[in-house]
Design a protein around this motif. Sequence first.
Motif, PDB file in Angstrom:
ATOM      1  N   ALA A 123       0.832  -1.201   0.000  1.00 31.55           N
ATOM      2  CA  ALA A 123       0.000   0.000   0.000  1.00 31.55           C
ATOM      3  C   ALA A 123       0.870   1.256   0.000  1.00 31.55           C
ATOM      4  O   ALA A 123       2.070   1.175   0.264  1.00 31.55           O
ATOM      5  N   ALA A 124       0.245   2.402  -0.301  1.00 37.68           N
ATOM      6  CA  ALA A 124       1.006   3.656  -0.304  1.00 37.68           C
ATOM      7  C   ALA A 124       1.533   3.948   1.097  1.00 37.68           C
ATOM      8  O   ALA A 124       0.873   3.633   2.091  1.00 37.68           O
ATOM      9  N   GLY A 125       2.708   4.538   1.169  1.00 43.08           N
ATOM     10  CA  GLY A 125       3.275   4.863   2.477  1.00 43.08           C
ATOM     11  C   GLY A 125       3.922   3.677   3.173  1.00 43.08           C
ATOM     12  O   GLY A 125       4.297   3.760   4.328  1.00 43.08           O
ATOM     13  N   GLU A 126       4.011   2.567   2.438  1.00 49.49           N
ATOM     14  CA  GLU A 126       4.656   1.399   3.028  1.00 49.49           C
ATOM     15  C   GLU A 126       6.040   1.184   2.413  1.00 49.49           C
ATOM     16  O   GLU A 126       6.250   1.461   1.234  1.00 49.49           O
ATOM     17  N   ILE A 127       6.954   0.692   3.225  1.00 49.92           N
ATOM     18  CA  ILE A 127       8.291   0.368   2.739  1.00 49.92           C
ATOM     19  C   ILE A 127       8.566  -1.092   3.039  1.00 49.92           C
ATOM     20  O   ILE A 127       8.197  -1.597   4.109  1.00 49.92           O
ATOM     21  N   ARG A 128       9.174  -1.772   2.067  1.00 48.83           N
ATOM     22  CA  ARG A 128       9.558  -3.165   2.285  1.00 48.83           C
ATOM     23  C   ARG A 128      11.031  -3.214   2.676  1.00 48.83           C
ATOM     24  O   ARG A 128      11.896  -2.794   1.905  1.00 48.83           O
ATOM     25  N   PHE A 129      11.294  -3.683   3.866  1.00 48.50           N
ATOM     26  CA  PHE A 129      12.664  -3.787   4.368  1.00 48.50           C
ATOM     27  C   PHE A 129      13.183  -5.198   4.177  1.00 48.50           C
ATOM     28  O   PHE A 129      12.535  -6.158   4.596  1.00 48.50           O
ATOM     29  N   ARG A 130      14.357  -5.302   3.549  1.00 48.38           N
ATOM     30  CA  ARG A 130      15.004  -6.603   3.387  1.00 48.38           C
ATOM     31  C   ARG A 130      16.192  -6.584   4.351  1.00 48.38           C
ATOM     32  O   ARG A 130      17.134  -5.814   4.158  1.00 48.38           O
ATOM     33  N   VAL A 131      16.118  -7.364   5.398  1.00 47.73           N
ATOM     34  CA  VAL A 131      17.092  -7.265   6.486  1.00 47.73           C
ATOM     35  C   VAL A 131      17.924  -8.541   6.554  1.00 47.73           C
ATOM     36  O   VAL A 131      17.375  -9.650   6.561  1.00 47.73           O
ATOM     37  N   ARG A 132      19.232  -8.373   6.614  1.00 46.53           N
ATOM     38  CA  ARG A 132      20.109  -9.543   6.748  1.00 46.53           C
ATOM     39  C   ARG A 132      20.072 -10.028   8.191  1.00 46.53           C
ATOM     40  O   ARG A 132      20.323  -9.251   9.112  1.00 46.53           O
ATOM     41  N   ARG A 133      19.724 -11.281   8.362  1.00 50.86           N
ATOM     42  CA  ARG A 133      19.644 -11.870   9.697  1.00 50.86           C
ATOM     43  C   ARG A 133      20.741 -12.907   9.870  1.00 50.86           C
ATOM     44  O   ARG A 133      21.291 -13.412   8.896  1.00 50.86           O
ATOM     45  N   GLY A 134      21.006 -13.255  11.119  1.00 49.13           N
ATOM     46  CA  GLY A 134      21.989 -14.304  11.403  1.00 49.13           C
ATOM     47  C   GLY A 134      23.404 -13.836  11.128  1.00 49.13           C
ATOM     48  O   GLY A 134      23.692 -12.651  11.095  1.00 49.13           O
ATOM     49  N   GLY A 135      24.299 -14.795  10.928  1.00 45.45           N
ATOM     50  CA  GLY A 135      25.679 -14.435  10.619  1.00 45.45           C
ATOM     51  C   GLY A 135      26.594 -14.432  11.822  1.00 45.45           C
ATOM     52  O   GLY A 135      27.810 -14.419  11.686  1.00 45.45           O
ATOM     53  N   GLY A 136      26.034 -14.437  13.039  1.00 43.45           N
ATOM     54  CA  GLY A 136      26.854 -14.498  14.246  1.00 43.45           C
ATOM     55  C   GLY A 136      27.152 -15.940  14.623  1.00 43.45           C
ATOM     56  O   GLY A 136      26.682 -16.869  13.966  1.00 43.45           O
ATOM     57  N   GLU A 184      23.778 -19.162  10.183  1.00 44.28           N
ATOM     58  CA  GLU A 184      23.199 -19.187   8.844  1.00 44.28           C
ATOM     59  C   GLU A 184      22.677 -17.789   8.455  1.00 44.28           C
ATOM     60  O   GLU A 184      21.674 -17.308   8.991  1.00 44.28           O
ATOM     61  N   ALA A 185      23.367 -17.134   7.514  1.00 46.04           N
ATOM     62  CA  ALA A 185      22.946 -15.793   7.084  1.00 46.04           C
ATOM     63  C   ALA A 185      21.796 -15.914   6.100  1.00 46.04           C
ATOM     64  O   ALA A 185      21.785 -16.782   5.236  1.00 46.04           O
ATOM     65  N   ARG A 186      20.814 -15.060   6.257  1.00 45.84           N
ATOM     66  CA  ARG A 186      19.647 -15.082   5.365  1.00 45.84           C
ATOM     67  C   ARG A 186      19.025 -13.694   5.357  1.00 45.84           C
ATOM     68  O   ARG A 186      19.363 -12.856   6.198  1.00 45.84           O
ATOM     69  N   TYR A 187      18.127 -13.441   4.415  1.00 46.09           N
ATOM     70  CA  TYR A 187      17.438 -12.152   4.365  1.00 46.09           C
ATOM     71  C   TYR A 187      15.977 -12.336   4.729  1.00 46.09           C
ATOM     72  O   TYR A 187      15.328 -13.269   4.268  1.00 46.09           O
ATOM     73  N   GLN A 188      15.480 -11.462   5.577  1.00 48.93           N
ATOM     74  CA  GLN A 188      14.086 -11.526   5.991  1.00 48.93           C
ATOM     75  C   GLN A 188      13.407 -10.220   5.587  1.00 48.93           C
ATOM     76  O   GLN A 188      14.021  -9.148   5.677  1.00 48.93           O
ATOM     77  N   THR A 189      12.167 -10.321   5.157  1.00 47.86           N
ATOM     78  CA  THR A 189      11.466  -9.136   4.669  1.00 47.86           C
ATOM     79  C   THR A 189      10.393  -8.687   5.664  1.00 47.86           C
ATOM     80  O   THR A 189       9.660  -9.507   6.205  1.00 47.86           O
ATOM     81  N   TYR A 190      10.349  -7.389   5.911  1.00 52.44           N
ATOM     82  CA  TYR A 190       9.325  -6.797   6.773  1.00 52.44           C
ATOM     83  C   TYR A 190       8.691  -5.645   6.001  1.00 52.44           C
ATOM     84  O   TYR A 190       9.398  -4.877   5.350  1.00 52.44           O
ATOM     85  N   THR A 221      17.288  -2.149   1.728  1.00 55.16           N
ATOM     86  CA  THR A 221      18.043  -3.304   2.204  1.00 55.16           C
ATOM     87  C   THR A 221      18.938  -2.878   3.361  1.00 55.16           C
ATOM     88  O   THR A 221      19.670  -1.893   3.249  1.00 55.16           O
ATOM     89  N   LEU A 222      18.832  -3.594   4.473  1.00 51.20           N
ATOM     90  CA  LEU A 222      19.648  -3.280   5.649  1.00 51.20           C
ATOM     91  C   LEU A 222      20.574  -4.457   5.944  1.00 51.20           C
ATOM     92  O   LEU A 222      20.127  -5.598   6.040  1.00 51.20           O
ATOM     93  N   GLU A 223      21.861  -4.153   6.043  1.00 50.90           N
ATOM     94  CA  GLU A 223      22.862  -5.186   6.326  1.00 50.90           C
ATOM     95  C   GLU A 223      23.835  -4.648   7.364  1.00 50.90           C
ATOM     96  O   GLU A 223      23.970  -3.434   7.510  1.00 50.90           O
ATOM     97  N   PRO A 224      24.544  -5.547   8.073  1.00 50.40           N
ATOM     98  CA  PRO A 224      25.558  -5.043   9.007  1.00 50.40           C
ATOM     99  C   PRO A 224      26.720  -4.415   8.237  1.00 50.40           C
ATOM    100  O   PRO A 224      26.904  -4.677   7.042  1.00 50.40           O
ATOM    101  N   LEU A 225      27.504  -3.592   8.916  1.00 49.20           N
ATOM    102  CA  LEU A 225      28.686  -2.978   8.301  1.00 49.20           C
ATOM    103  C   LEU A 225      29.613  -4.063   7.761  1.00 49.20           C
ATOM    104  O   LEU A 225      29.786  -5.109   8.385  1.00 49.20           O
TER     105      LEU A 225
END
Lengths: 252, 113
Positions: free
Chosen positions: A2-15, A20-26, A89-93
């Motif tokens: 919908a309008a005003g919405e943003i889809r965030f693709r976030v890298r999870r895991g990796g520690g 297991e590193a993967r991308y999750q969408t919110y 897309t959000l990922e760690p440094l």
Amino acid sequence: MAAGEIRFRVRRGGGADDPEARYQTYTLRVRPRMTVLDALVAIQNGQDPSLGYRYSCRVGMCGTCALQVNGRPRWACRTRLQALGERVTLEPLTNFPVLRDLAVDMTPFFDKMKRARAWAEPTGAASSEPARIPPESRERGRIEPHIECITCGICYSACSMVGHDPAFLGPAALNRAYTLVCDSRDEIGPNRLANLADEHGIWRCHSQFNCTEACPKGISPTAAIQGLKRRAVADGAKSFVGSILRGRAPGA
Amino acid sequence: MESSGPPVPSSVWNVASWRSMYPGMWSWVVQRLSAVVLLILFPFHVLNPYIAWLRLAVLALVILHGMHGLKVILTDFGFPARHQRRLLWALAAVGVAAFFALGFLRRAFWGFI
């Protein structure tokens, strides 16, 4: 979406706990003037309490919330969403070991600060008397553009040479060292420079300006490193000429 | 450090990541690549300087490579870092102008290309 919405693709895991590193969408409905950090807090509160990230001050002073936004290192707390589009897309440094999701281990960064001896070491009168470096002096003019560093690690992540050579001191430590080399109160100035002038120090910099482009405080570590290089060359030339005048082989 | 995993891998082959590269980084990459290509092409140019496309390619690559070199030299001698993007675009303009000027001069004086 919908309008005003943003889809965030976030890298999870990796520690280490969750390798297991993967991308999750919110998907999040965003408000005007909302920042990346606001969105992370909203996602954690409303959608996924397990999302790992780090922040402290929320106002661009502490330097703990840095992460990669659409492939570029930024500070989450002062990066507005409205300029980023509908997919973020959000990922760690990069160049840092991952602790968990978006949080990284800053140990290598601060270890390099120690290796660069990034603290003032005044001796004699300078250690007991108040500083006398007038604001309008040339010395102060050289130091001034390089002192606002909040040690967020963004330049360290942006630097391709840190990625290439993990032993490279990196932009932030060299930037700090430059302010001390320029400071007349610091008594280990010449030794400090000798400590930095090697293949894992100033000479590893290739003047790509990635740190300068990425620094959220508008500092140019590239300029600081160039300043250190010029001083190292001048010192080398002086000792070369000096040894010839004294009738000795240069470098002996 | 014990509880941390490896850094996020970054790969040259990840084409999507190229979009996030800054101009200064592109300029460095272009200089490196132009050096490699010159190393391959230049011997052929020396062996036979009358191949028109090769001559133009060598001219373009030498200018590309040299303009970045100038940027680095000026930076080394204290050109203000806050103007580095402007310096890059200015040198790019000088490079394009030099390419056409030199190409034209060759044509005017030697009559080939």
